[in-house]
Scaffold this motif. Structure first.
Motif, PDB file in Angstrom:
ATOM      1  N   UNK A 151     108.345 204.082  -4.480  1.00  0.00           N
ATOM      2  CA  UNK A 151     107.350 203.016  -4.599  1.00  0.00           C
ATOM      3  C   UNK A 151     105.970 203.617  -4.339  1.00  0.00           C
ATOM      4  N   UNK A 152     105.109 203.620  -5.361  1.00  0.00           N
ATOM      5  CA  UNK A 152     103.786 204.217  -5.213  1.00  0.00           C
ATOM      6  C   UNK A 152     102.775 203.493  -6.100  1.00  0.00           C
ATOM      7  N   UNK A 153     101.773 202.848  -5.488  1.00  0.00           N
ATOM      8  CA  UNK A 153     101.517 202.675  -4.062  1.00  0.00           C
ATOM      9  C   UNK A 153     102.670 201.938  -3.380  1.00  0.00           C
ATOM     10  N   UNK A 154     102.900 202.317  -2.124  1.00  0.00           N
ATOM     11  CA  UNK A 154     104.058 201.783  -1.414  1.00  0.00           C
ATOM     12  C   UNK A 154     103.746 200.445  -0.745  1.00  0.00           C
ATOM     13  N   UNK A 155     104.768 199.622  -0.690  1.00  0.00           N
ATOM     14  CA  UNK A 155     104.715 198.354   0.028  1.00  0.00           C
ATOM     15  C   UNK A 155     105.748 198.433   1.147  1.00  0.00           C
ATOM     16  N   UNK A 156     105.381 198.291   2.415  1.00  0.00           N
ATOM     17  CA  UNK A 156     104.187 197.605   2.936  1.00  0.00           C
ATOM     18  C   UNK A 156     103.058 198.503   3.430  1.00  0.00           C
ATOM     19  N   UNK A 157     103.159 199.803   3.216  1.00  0.00           N
ATOM     20  CA  UNK A 157     102.175 200.701   3.836  1.00  0.00           C
ATOM     21  C   UNK A 157     100.867 200.790   3.060  1.00  0.00           C
ATOM     22  N   UNK A 158     100.909 200.602   1.736  1.00  0.00           N
ATOM     23  CA  UNK A 158      99.690 200.593   0.939  1.00  0.00           C
ATOM     24  C   UNK A 158      99.224 201.949   0.460  1.00  0.00           C
ATOM     25  N   UNK A 159      99.953 203.014   0.802  1.00  0.00           N
ATOM     26  CA  UNK A 159      99.505 204.356   0.436  1.00  0.00           C
ATOM     27  C   UNK A 159     100.076 204.809  -0.900  1.00  0.00           C
ATOM     28  N   UNK A 184      99.817 199.279  -9.165  1.00  0.00           N
ATOM     29  CA  UNK A 184      99.056 200.324  -9.858  1.00  0.00           C
ATOM     30  C   UNK A 184      97.751 199.811 -10.460  1.00  0.00           C
ATOM     31  N   UNK A 185      97.623 198.511 -10.694  1.00  0.00           N
ATOM     32  CA  UNK A 185      96.370 197.995 -11.254  1.00  0.00           C
ATOM     33  C   UNK A 185      95.206 198.143 -10.288  1.00  0.00           C
ATOM     34  N   UNK A 186      95.506 198.413  -9.015  1.00  0.00           N
ATOM     35  CA  UNK A 186      94.435 198.634  -8.047  1.00  0.00           C
ATOM     36  C   UNK A 186      94.001 200.098  -8.005  1.00  0.00           C
ATOM     37  N   UNK A 187      94.760 200.969  -8.669  1.00  0.00           N
ATOM     38  CA  UNK A 187      94.392 202.380  -8.776  1.00  0.00           C
ATOM     39  C   UNK A 187      95.012 202.935 -10.063  1.00  0.00           C
ATOM     40  N   UNK A 260      90.544 192.881 -14.441  1.00  0.00           N
ATOM     41  CA  UNK A 260      89.797 193.991 -13.860  1.00  0.00           C
ATOM     42  C   UNK A 260      88.706 193.484 -12.912  1.00  0.00           C
ATOM     43  N   UNK A 261      88.028 192.411 -13.284  1.00  0.00           N
ATOM     44  CA  UNK A 261      86.991 191.845 -12.422  1.00  0.00           C
ATOM     45  C   UNK A 261      87.587 191.353 -11.106  1.00  0.00           C
ATOM     46  N   UNK A 262      88.723 190.679 -11.174  1.00  0.00           N
ATOM     47  CA  UNK A 262      89.350 190.155  -9.968  1.00  0.00           C
ATOM     48  C   UNK A 262      89.911 191.285  -9.099  1.00  0.00           C
ATOM     49  N   UNK A 263      90.455 192.309  -9.724  1.00  0.00           N
ATOM     50  CA  UNK A 263      90.938 193.462  -8.964  1.00  0.00           C
ATOM     51  C   UNK A 263      89.785 194.115  -8.212  1.00  0.00           C
ATOM     52  N   UNK A 264      88.650 194.262  -8.877  1.00  0.00           N
ATOM     53  CA  UNK A 264      87.477 194.855  -8.221  1.00  0.00           C
ATOM     54  C   UNK A 264      87.043 194.025  -7.007  1.00  0.00           C
ATOM     55  N   UNK A 265      87.098 192.702  -7.161  1.00  0.00           N
ATOM     56  CA  UNK A 265      86.751 191.816  -6.042  1.00  0.00           C
ATOM     57  C   UNK A 265      87.707 192.007  -4.876  1.00  0.00           C
ATOM     58  N   UNK A 266      89.000 192.087  -5.175  1.00  0.00           N
ATOM     59  CA  UNK A 266      89.993 192.233  -4.120  1.00  0.00           C
ATOM     60  C   UNK A 266      89.886 193.587  -3.422  1.00  0.00           C
ATOM     61  N   UNK A 267      89.599 194.624  -4.185  1.00  0.00           N
ATOM     62  CA  UNK A 267      89.409 195.944  -3.569  1.00  0.00           C
ATOM     63  C   UNK A 267      88.203 195.915  -2.640  1.00  0.00           C
ATOM     64  N   UNK A 289      94.924 202.416   2.575  1.00  0.00           N
ATOM     65  CA  UNK A 289      95.517 201.602   1.512  1.00  0.00           C
ATOM     66  C   UNK A 289      94.718 201.725   0.225  1.00  0.00           C
ATOM     67  N   UNK A 290      95.431 201.724  -0.913  1.00  0.00           N
ATOM     68  CA  UNK A 290      94.782 201.696  -2.229  1.00  0.00           C
ATOM     69  C   UNK A 290      95.172 200.418  -2.969  1.00  0.00           C
ATOM     70  N   UNK A 291      95.661 199.414  -2.238  1.00  0.00           N
ATOM     71  CA  UNK A 291      96.188 198.197  -2.849  1.00  0.00           C
ATOM     72  C   UNK A 291      95.288 197.003  -2.535  1.00  0.00           C
ATOM     73  N   UNK A 292      95.873 195.807  -2.581  1.00  0.00           N
ATOM     74  CA  UNK A 292      95.146 194.588  -2.211  1.00  0.00           C
ATOM     75  C   UNK A 292      95.536 194.113  -0.814  1.00  0.00           C
ATOM     76  N   UNK A 293      96.096 195.012   0.005  1.00  0.00           N
ATOM     77  CA  UNK A 293      96.498 194.627   1.357  1.00  0.00           C
ATOM     78  C   UNK A 293      96.291 195.785   2.322  1.00  0.00           C
TER      79      UNK A 293
END
Length: 348
Positions: A151-159, A184-187, A260-267, A289-293
């Protein structure tokens, strides 16, 4: 180090499934013009939902093919990634004989699917920084190891897992490697999708639940060789993606700029949360973390968790997970929701 070949993949499939004749649905038995449909015993009264859905979700696959740059014949659409996890386990694991390997803490459905399909679940715990213990992992598998879940990025660690390590594992594992790219949409630049054709034993799973904001429609995708996609289609339910899901998902996929706009906001919000949380005396550590959490280690996670619940704010308690003692997983919400979270924490 060797790479599994396409011929090897066939030998990994359960024999009964390799030779299974899939169900032939009414909508899959003809090609060409269809002005009057009298083949599937449907109601002829048009209410928008009276016809069975297109069985292979072709419009969705074509949209994803254009967005992701992948041949549509190498895409399988599932009822959420959960269905894909279950189907992959069923295709490759002989019940009571084979095993799967995963790296907790990670997505819990890998273990559940193994249990349902009577496959041994072998857990190799990630290191304290949530990186992969390569040597220990390789020692865990044998000739009956059919699936390695990464799992990459991994859940629950976010890395994000090290790409060189992931490649080494794909090349050396004797079975199927499933790379779960739900976040992956966050990176997007870190995706292995552009390299899919290099690895016949690789399945990449993605979802519309996270970056696309479509968790409620339950739609996931598997990207793999045409042979593996054929196997997934062989055992799927005849119409696994309903017409409402297909229409809603397709509408979202036609607006990638909104995603993409919403992902940028969440990041941006995730980074703001991290900055503010680091100033709190309640926080011991925040894992990268590289995710939304964020996975946040508190001095007393149970106290924080109960305090937030009392104020109607729900986060995920991960304290029971390996290497996650006193950790809460906090999703980046809307700016005003994050404001309320931070204000609640300041009360403690």
């Amino acid at each position: 180090m060797t790479t599994t070949t396409t011929t090897d993949i066939k030998s990994l499939v359960r024999p009964n499934i390799l030779h299974l004749t899939p169900y032939s649905s009414a909508r899959s038995e003809f090609k060409g013009r269809a002005d009057i449909l009298l083949d599937a015993n449907e109601s002829p009264f048009d209410n928008g939902h009276n016809r069975y859905p297109e069985p292979l979700s072709t419009d969705i696959r074509m949209a994803l093919a254009e967005i992701r740059g992948v041949d549509p014949d190498k895409i399988f659409i599932g009822n959420g990634s959960d269905e894909i996890v279950d189907q992959v386990t069923r295709i490759f694991c002989i019940p009571g004989k084979d095993n799967v390997v995963a790296l907790p803490p990670t997505f819990g459905m890998y273990k559940v699917a193994a249990g349902i399909n009577d496959a041994e679940f072998r857990a190799v715990t990630l290191l304290p920084d949530f990186s992969i213990p390569v040597g220990k992992l390789k020692e865990s598998w044998d000739e009956n190891s059919k699936i390695l879940w990464l799992c990459s990025p991994n859940n629950p660690s976010g890395n994000l897992m090290d790409a060189a390590v992931v490649e080494e594992l794909i090349r050396s594992f004797p079975g199927i490697v499933v790379l779960d790219e739900a976040y992956i949409d966050f990176i997007p630049e870190a995706s292995f999708l552009p390299r899919l054709d290099e690895f016949p034993n690789l399945i990449i799973t993605q979802t519309l639940s996270k970056g696309w904001g479509m968790a409620g429609v339950r739609l996931g995708a598997a990207y793999a060789s045409e042979f593996i996609v054929t196997m997934l289609r062989t055992i799927k339910m005849p119409y696994n993606i309903n017409v409402l899901t297909q229409a809603t998902a397709l509408a979202a996929l036609r607006q990638p700029e909104v995603m993409r706009e919403r992902v940028n906001t969440l990041v941006s919000e995730r980074k703001r949360l991290e900055r503010d949380l680091l100033t709190s005396d309640l926080v011991d550590y925040i894992f990268p973390s590289v995710t939304n959490f964020l996975l946040v280690r508190f001095s007393d996670s149970d106290r924080v968790y109960r305090h937030l619940l009392d104020r109607g704010i729900v986060v995920r308690n991960q304290s029971y997970q390996p290497n996650a003692k006193n950790c809460l997983r906090i999703t980046a919400g809307l700016p005003e929701e994050n404001d309320q979270l931070l204000a609640a924490l300041r009360e403690l």
